[in-house]
Design an enzyme around this catalytic site. Structure first.
Site, short mmCIF file in Angstrom:
data_model
loop_
_atom_site.label_atom_id
_atom_site.label_comp_id
_atom_site.label_asym_id
_atom_site.label_seq_id
_atom_site.Cartn_x
_atom_site.Cartn_y
_atom_site.Cartn_z
N ARG A 150 -132.80 -65.04 72.77
CA ARG A 150 -132.39 -64.83 70.90
C ARG A 150 -132.60 -63.78 70.49
O ARG A 150 -132.47 -62.93 69.04
CB ARG A 150 -132.38 -66.29 70.61
CG ARG A 150 -131.68 -65.87 69.04
CD ARG A 150 -131.14 -67.42 68.43
NE ARG A 150 -132.78 -68.34 68.17
CZ ARG A 150 -132.83 -69.74 67.74
NH1 ARG A 150 -131.39 -70.12 67.54
NH2 ARG A 150 -133.94 -69.33 66.77
N LYS A 208 -131.55 -63.61 64.02
CA LYS A 208 -132.27 -64.41 63.57
C LYS A 208 -133.01 -63.01 62.89
O LYS A 208 -134.70 -62.90 63.00
CB LYS A 208 -133.18 -64.93 64.34
CG LYS A 208 -133.77 -66.44 63.18
CD LYS A 208 -133.75 -67.60 63.89
CE LYS A 208 -134.69 -68.61 63.73
NZ LYS A 208 -134.53 -69.22 62.70
N GLU A 232 -123.35 -73.74 58.25
CA GLU A 232 -124.92 -75.08 58.44
C GLU A 232 -125.54 -75.08 57.40
O GLU A 232 -125.21 -75.18 55.96
CB GLU A 232 -125.53 -73.68 59.71
CG GLU A 232 -125.67 -72.80 58.90
CD GLU A 232 -126.80 -72.14 59.68
OE1 GLU A 232 -127.47 -71.83 60.92
OE2 GLU A 232 -126.92 -70.18 59.92
N1 PXG Z 1 -129.51 -71.83 61.34
C1 PXG Z 1 -130.36 -71.23 60.90
C2 PXG Z 1 -130.31 -70.69 59.84
C3 PXG Z 1 -132.36 -71.43 61.02
O1 PXG Z 1 -132.65 -70.46 60.49
C4 PXG Z 1 -131.40 -73.02 62.67
C5 PXG Z 1 -129.95 -73.15 62.32
C6 PXG Z 1 -131.47 -74.12 64.34
O2 PXG Z 1 -132.37 -73.58 65.03
P1 PXG Z 1 -132.82 -73.63 66.30
O3 PXG Z 1 -133.10 -72.41 66.69
O4 PXG Z 1 -134.01 -74.08 65.92
O5 PXG Z 1 -132.34 -75.19 67.28
C7 PXG Z 1 -132.37 -72.00 62.13
C8 PXG Z 1 -133.78 -72.95 62.41
C9 PXG Z 1 -138.55 -74.21 59.88
C10 PXG Z 1 -137.95 -72.79 60.03
O6 PXG Z 1 -139.72 -74.03 59.84
C11 PXG Z 1 -136.28 -72.76 60.57
C12 PXG Z 1 -135.85 -71.96 60.69
C13 PXG Z 1 -135.73 -70.68 60.12
C14 PXG Z 1 -137.28 -70.14 59.08
C15 PXG Z 1 -137.70 -71.95 59.11
O7 PXG Z 1 -137.54 -75.03 60.18
N2 PXG Z 1 -134.91 -71.56 61.48
#
Ligand code: PXG
Length: 288
Positions: free
Chosen positions: A50, A149, A182
């Site tokens: 990713r 991301k 989301e």
């Molecule tokens: N949507 C967004 C916009 C995200 O930033 C997820 C979904 C979940 O994706 P994953 O790959 O983690 O299952 C994210 C996750 C944190 C943190 O510290 C997590 C994210 C971004 C910033 C901080 O929990 N991304």
């Protein structure tokens, strides 16, 4: 704490990036949030895939190969003596001048932070969360696809603030067409009429790594699962709802916009999915 910064391990106090770094000046960069569970990095290769996708999408040449980033990530956990951790991997466009021009940035910067994870309070899993839909929307994919991301999280931060001001811990963000995209850093699922349903990336969802593993879990548990456009009504009228993310894992949602979801208590399907997820994280993964 030792931070990996452009090929070296440095003390936290010395882990500094320039005020001319375009990651700081313009949010010009990409990142990953990854978990280490009992010495195994969960789905590391998928996170790196990713990251590569996000970098390619913004024409950022990663300074290291996937194997090199993988090795540096494992080493960062090892040098800090961690067995369970939250890993933040960031690649910025690097140092440039004050104009936007990314071609004036001579080389991208990469840093990796691995730290003890601040787990969500147990109460969230026991009692579930209340979410509110906020006015701040997911960015139109024509401006920036949700699958990238990037270091631009300002609209998500504003959404989080809106949720907090409305007395909720998390927000439901809609896309520009008014469909559910989301939460601010988590994907969202509903369980309705025997199926798990989640918005697609084209509706403004990040293709979350946790979200992806819910598809494998559903297959294993024999629960039908699909992507579909969801409205707020679909959330309000669902039997169960939950959020997924690297930090959150699987968190039950019991209220949306003041409306009780299902029984108002974390549901049995959510509990099965969470239990299965917690089993998987201990066995799937890259040994550091
Ligand atoms: N949507 C967004 C916009 C995200 O930033 C997820 C979904 C979940 O994706 P994953 O790959 O983690 O299952 C994210 C996750 C944190 C943190 O510290 C997590 C994210 C971004 C910033 C901080 O929990 N991304």
């Amino acid at each position: 704490m030792k931070i990996y910064l452009d090929g070296k391990f440095v003390d936290q106090a010395d882990a500094k990036v320039s005020v001319f770094d375009h990651g700081l000046l313009y949010g010009d960069g990409v990142f990953e949030g990854i978990r280490l569970y009992d010495g195994n990095i969960f789905r590391l290769d998928e996170h790196l895939e990713r990251l590569e996708y996000s970098a390619k999408a913004i024409l950022l040449d990663l300074p290291l190969s996937r194997a090199e980033i993988s090795k540096a990530t494992c080493e960062t956990c090892r040098v800090n003596g961690l067995k369970d951790a939250y890993i933040r991997l960031v690649v910025t466009r690097g140092v440039g001048d004050l104009g936007l021009s990314p071609w004036l940035c001579s080389k991208p910067s990469i840093f990796i932070i691995a730290t003890k994870i601040a787990l969500y309070p147990q109460e969230h899993y026991d009692n579930g969360l209340s979410l509110v839909t906020v006015a701040s929307r997911r960015v139109n994919p024509a401006a920036l696809p949700s699958t990238v991301k990037s270091l631009n999280y300002l609209n998500n931060i504003l959404a989080k603030i809106e949720a907090r001001q409305a007395g909720a811990l998390e927000a439901i963000m809609l896309n520009d067409q008014g469909y559910v995209a989301e939460c601010t850093a988590d994907n969202v699922f509903i369980f309705h009429k025997g199926e798990l349903i989640t918005p697609s990336a084209s509706q403004g969802a990040l293709n979350g790594i946790t979200r992806g593993s819910i598809f494998s879990i559903a297959a294993e548990l024999g629960i039908p699962i699909r992507e579909a456009n969801l409205t707020r009504y679909d959330l309000w009228c669902s039997e169960e709802c939950f959020m997924t993310g690297t930090a959150a894992e699987v968190v039950p949602v019991v209220k949306v916009d003041g409306r009780t979801v299902g029984s108002g208590r974390p549901g049995p399907v959510t509990a099965r999915v969470l239990a299965s997820f917690r089993r998987r994280v201990l066995v799937e993964g890259t040994r550091i």
